[in-house]
Write a protein that holds these residues in place. Structure first.
Motif, PDB file in Angstrom:
ATOM      1  N   LEU A 182      -4.389 -53.545  79.058  1.00 25.73           N
ATOM      2  CA  LEU A 182      -4.253 -52.703  77.800  1.00 25.73           C
ATOM      3  C   LEU A 182      -3.987 -51.299  78.298  1.00 25.73           C
ATOM      4  CD1 LEU A 182      -6.588 -54.213  75.203  1.00 25.73           C
ATOM      5  CD2 LEU A 182      -4.033 -54.815  75.643  1.00 25.73           C
ATOM      6  N   ARG A 183      -4.299 -51.111  79.658  1.00 23.26           N
ATOM      7  CA  ARG A 183      -4.037 -49.696  80.303  1.00 23.26           C
ATOM      8  C   ARG A 183      -4.985 -48.658  79.680  1.00 23.26           C
ATOM      9  NH1 ARG A 183      -1.729 -51.681  84.229  1.00 23.26           N
ATOM     10  NH2 ARG A 183       0.441 -52.699  83.833  1.00 23.26           N
ATOM     11  N   THR A 184      -6.430 -49.358  79.774  1.00 21.02           N
ATOM     12  CA  THR A 184      -7.477 -48.383  79.222  1.00 21.02           C
ATOM     13  C   THR A 184      -7.769 -47.137  80.081  1.00 21.02           C
ATOM     14  OG1 THR A 184      -8.973 -49.804  80.538  1.00 21.02           O
ATOM     15  CG2 THR A 184      -8.806 -50.281  78.247  1.00 21.02           C
ATOM     16  N   MET A 185      -7.520 -47.185  81.477  1.00 20.51           N
ATOM     17  CA  MET A 185      -7.867 -46.126  82.221  1.00 20.51           C
ATOM     18  C   MET A 185      -6.837 -44.878  82.031  1.00 20.51           C
ATOM     19  SD  MET A 185     -10.460 -46.433  83.627  1.00 20.51           S
ATOM     20  CE  MET A 185     -10.374 -44.886  84.606  1.00 20.51           C
ATOM     21  N   ASN A 186      -5.604 -45.281  81.794  1.00 18.96           N
ATOM     22  CA  ASN A 186      -4.612 -44.221  81.249  1.00 18.96           C
ATOM     23  C   ASN A 186      -4.845 -43.764  79.892  1.00 18.96           C
ATOM     24  OD1 ASN A 186      -3.089 -46.676  82.735  1.00 18.96           O
ATOM     25  ND2 ASN A 186      -1.826 -44.721  83.000  1.00 18.96           N
ATOM     26  N   PHE A 187      -5.612 -44.240  79.000  1.00 17.09           N
ATOM     27  CA  PHE A 187      -5.932 -43.558  77.788  1.00 17.09           C
ATOM     28  C   PHE A 187      -7.211 -42.949  78.139  1.00 17.09           C
ATOM     29  CE2 PHE A 187      -8.548 -43.706  74.065  1.00 17.09           C
ATOM     30  CZ  PHE A 187      -7.860 -43.561  73.032  1.00 17.09           C
ATOM     31  N   LEU A 188      -8.197 -43.463  78.784  1.00 20.67           N
ATOM     32  CA  LEU A 188      -9.478 -42.671  79.226  1.00 20.67           C
ATOM     33  C   LEU A 188      -8.927 -41.377  79.805  1.00 20.67           C
ATOM     34  CD1 LEU A 188     -12.228 -42.369  79.325  1.00 20.67           C
ATOM     35  CD2 LEU A 188     -12.400 -43.615  81.253  1.00 20.67           C
ATOM     36  N   ALA A 189      -8.267 -41.364  80.906  1.00 22.07           N
ATOM     37  CA  ALA A 189      -7.806 -40.150  81.667  1.00 22.07           C
ATOM     38  C   ALA A 189      -7.125 -39.279  80.681  1.00 22.07           C
ATOM     39  CB  ALA A 189      -6.819 -40.777  82.888  1.00 22.07           C
ATOM     40  N   TYR A 190      -6.308 -39.566  80.026  1.00 22.84           N
ATOM     41  CA  TYR A 190      -5.611 -38.530  79.022  1.00 22.84           C
ATOM     42  C   TYR A 190      -6.557 -37.992  78.092  1.00 22.84           C
ATOM     43  CZ  TYR A 190      -2.338 -36.745  75.507  1.00 22.84           C
ATOM     44  OH  TYR A 190      -1.553 -36.076  74.521  1.00 22.84           O
ATOM     45  N   LYS A 191      -7.516 -38.876  77.542  1.00 21.49           N
ATOM     46  CA  LYS A 191      -8.230 -38.232  76.588  1.00 21.49           C
ATOM     47  C   LYS A 191      -9.531 -37.343  77.214  1.00 21.49           C
ATOM     48  CE  LYS A 191      -6.956 -39.684  72.500  1.00 21.49           C
ATOM     49  NZ  LYS A 191      -6.330 -38.702  71.611  1.00 21.49           N
ATOM     50  N   VAL A 192      -9.877 -37.566  78.558  1.00 16.69           N
ATOM     51  CA  VAL A 192     -10.725 -36.572  79.296  1.00 16.69           C
ATOM     52  C   VAL A 192     -10.011 -35.511  79.769  1.00 16.69           C
ATOM     53  CG1 VAL A 192     -12.258 -36.458  81.228  1.00 16.69           C
ATOM     54  CG2 VAL A 192     -12.191 -38.464  79.967  1.00 16.69           C
ATOM     55  N   PHE A 193      -8.880 -35.711  80.315  1.00 16.49           N
ATOM     56  CA  PHE A 193      -7.883 -34.311  80.497  1.00 16.49           C
ATOM     57  C   PHE A 193      -7.866 -33.484  79.076  1.00 16.49           C
ATOM     58  CE2 PHE A 193      -5.100 -36.976  83.817  1.00 16.49           C
ATOM     59  CZ  PHE A 193      -6.392 -37.009  84.617  1.00 16.49           C
ATOM     60  N   GLU A 194      -7.485 -33.934  78.160  1.00 19.24           N
ATOM     61  CA  GLU A 194      -7.452 -33.380  76.847  1.00 19.24           C
ATOM     62  C   GLU A 194      -8.455 -32.650  76.467  1.00 19.24           C
ATOM     63  OE1 GLU A 194      -5.391 -34.303  72.600  1.00 19.24           O
ATOM     64  OE2 GLU A 194      -7.328 -35.572  73.043  1.00 19.24           O
ATOM     65  N   TYR A 195      -9.890 -33.154  76.733  1.00 18.91           N
ATOM     66  CA  TYR A 195     -11.046 -32.797  76.137  1.00 18.91           C
ATOM     67  C   TYR A 195     -11.544 -31.422  76.918  1.00 18.91           C
ATOM     68  CZ  TYR A 195     -16.142 -32.261  75.593  1.00 18.91           C
ATOM     69  OH  TYR A 195     -17.372 -31.666  75.063  1.00 18.91           O
ATOM     70  N   TYR A 196     -11.225 -31.463  78.292  1.00 16.53           N
ATOM     71  CA  TYR A 196     -11.626 -30.147  79.308  1.00 16.53           C
ATOM     72  C   TYR A 196     -10.439 -29.182  79.225  1.00 16.53           C
ATOM     73  CZ  TYR A 196     -15.606 -33.043  80.545  1.00 16.53           C
ATOM     74  OH  TYR A 196     -16.771 -33.422  80.538  1.00 16.53           O
ATOM     75  N   TYR A 197      -9.641 -29.552  78.847  1.00 12.56           N
ATOM     76  CA  TYR A 197      -8.210 -28.461  78.639  1.00 12.56           C
ATOM     77  C   TYR A 197      -8.668 -27.552  77.253  1.00 12.56           C
ATOM     78  CZ  TYR A 197      -3.993 -26.518  76.831  1.00 12.56           C
ATOM     79  OH  TYR A 197      -3.081 -25.502  76.522  1.00 12.56           O
ATOM     80  N   GLN A 198      -9.052 -28.501  76.134  1.00 14.01           N
ATOM     81  CA  GLN A 198      -9.412 -27.705  75.130  1.00 14.01           C
ATOM     82  C   GLN A 198     -10.647 -26.877  75.234  1.00 14.01           C
ATOM     83  OE1 GLN A 198      -9.726 -30.812  72.303  1.00 14.01           O
ATOM     84  NE2 GLN A 198      -7.256 -30.861  71.929  1.00 14.01           N
TER      85      GLN A 198
END
Length: 306
Positions: free
Chosen positions: A250-266
């Motif tokens: 289900l490409r969980t790691m692509n989702f997780l990575a994107y959301k973690v990147f987004e969090y620290y960018y914000q």
């Protein structure tokens, strides 16, 4: 300059806390992993350098229980001073009949100063290993889909269409820590990777290090997690992340990575350190390919012996 071995209290008063792993609090927490701690200050008319070393066998190590160590400076120093500091430490090690082993931060942390330290260490000792360390430049996040690999973009779109929910957990809550750790533990076992921190190690460490835990759930089941430490003012470091194998399609790691990147960018961080994809210098090809596909860059993490 002269080298002085001092107490943890004297070291703390000197105020050399460039990153979380060189603090007395972190060192004291992990001192049982050594045969002894040594707090070092190097000074002339002012204190120019500090370093914490853990005694292990025939060596004094920095780090002794962390991803990296090395000398600390309050302000950039002339390379002549850096040379003298390395020579003093090498002589001090010889006086204790010990080798000095130092792992530098990945060069992305401070390319100018770390390049100087690499030169100093190489001339005063020898290079023993080179790890490939990956990071994500958070300034690029607003244009994320423009530069990631085509397959990663496709996988991200697939993941975004799934019923994933990401939760930012409470790092002061034992149940939340255990929840994230449980997913990570299963992931490490499934892939045969070592899990060097026990649950108790994690719980103790986040009392002195600012940390974040994330869990991705799918239809009520936790399927991926991440443990991240804030290691400097502008760098956060992924300590562990991973998903459950049965949900990987289900490409969980692509989702997780994107959301973690987004969090620290914000949050205004500069870099997310994803960690090495090598073990004793040998690349894990799959990890390298995945990290590059999701937009990470690579720099060297150098290991020296004086």
């Amino acid at each position: 300059m002269q080298l002085y071995e001092v107490t943890s209290e004297e070291y703390a008063q000197a105020g050399f806390n460039a990153h979380v792993y060189n603090t007395p609090e972190f060192s004291e927490l992990n001192k049982t992993k050594t045969n002894g701690l040594h707090y070092i200050l190097i000074k002339d008319n002012k204190t120019r350098f500090s370093i914490v070393l853990g005694e292990k066998g025939d060596s004094m190590c920095s780090p002794f229980s962390a991803p990296y160590g090395g000398f600390n400076m309050k302000t950039p120093q002339r390379i002549a001073y850096m040379d003298e500091a390395a020579a003093l430490l090498k002589d001090w090690g010889k006086s204790h009949d010990k080798k000095i082993k130092i792992t530098l931060q990945p060069s992305v942390y401070d390319d100018t100063q770390l390049s100087k330290w690499a030169n100093v260490m190489f001339r005063n000792g020898r290079l023993t290993n080179i790890d490939l360390n990956y990071h994500f430049d958070l300034s690029r996040f607003p244009h994320y889909e423009d530069f990631i690999d085509r397959s990663a973009r496709k996988n991200l779109h697939k993941a975004m269409a799934e019923d994933f929910v990401i939760s930012h957990l409470d790092s002061s809550n034992a149940d939340d820590i255990s929840r994230a750790y449980g997913v990570i533990s299963i992931n490490r076992k499934e892939h045969g990777y070592p899990l060097r921190m026990s649950l108790q190690n994690v719980a103790d460490t986040v009392k002195i290090i600012d940390a974040d835990f994330f869990v991705v759930s799918h239809n009520g089941t936790d399927v991926a997690a991440a443990q991240v430490f804030k290691v400097t003012e502008d760098v956060a470091q992924v300590i562990y992340w991973g998903d459950l194998r049965q949900y990987a399609s289900l490409r969980t790691m692509n989702f997780l990575a994107y959301k973690v990147f987004e969090y620290y960018y914000q949050k205004g961080f500069r870099i997310l350190d994803i960690g090495p994809s090598t073990e004793d210098g040998v690349p894990n090809n799959g990890l390298c390919d995945f990290k590059e596909a999701i937009g990470c860059s690579v720099t060297q993490k150098l290991f020296f012996e004086l």
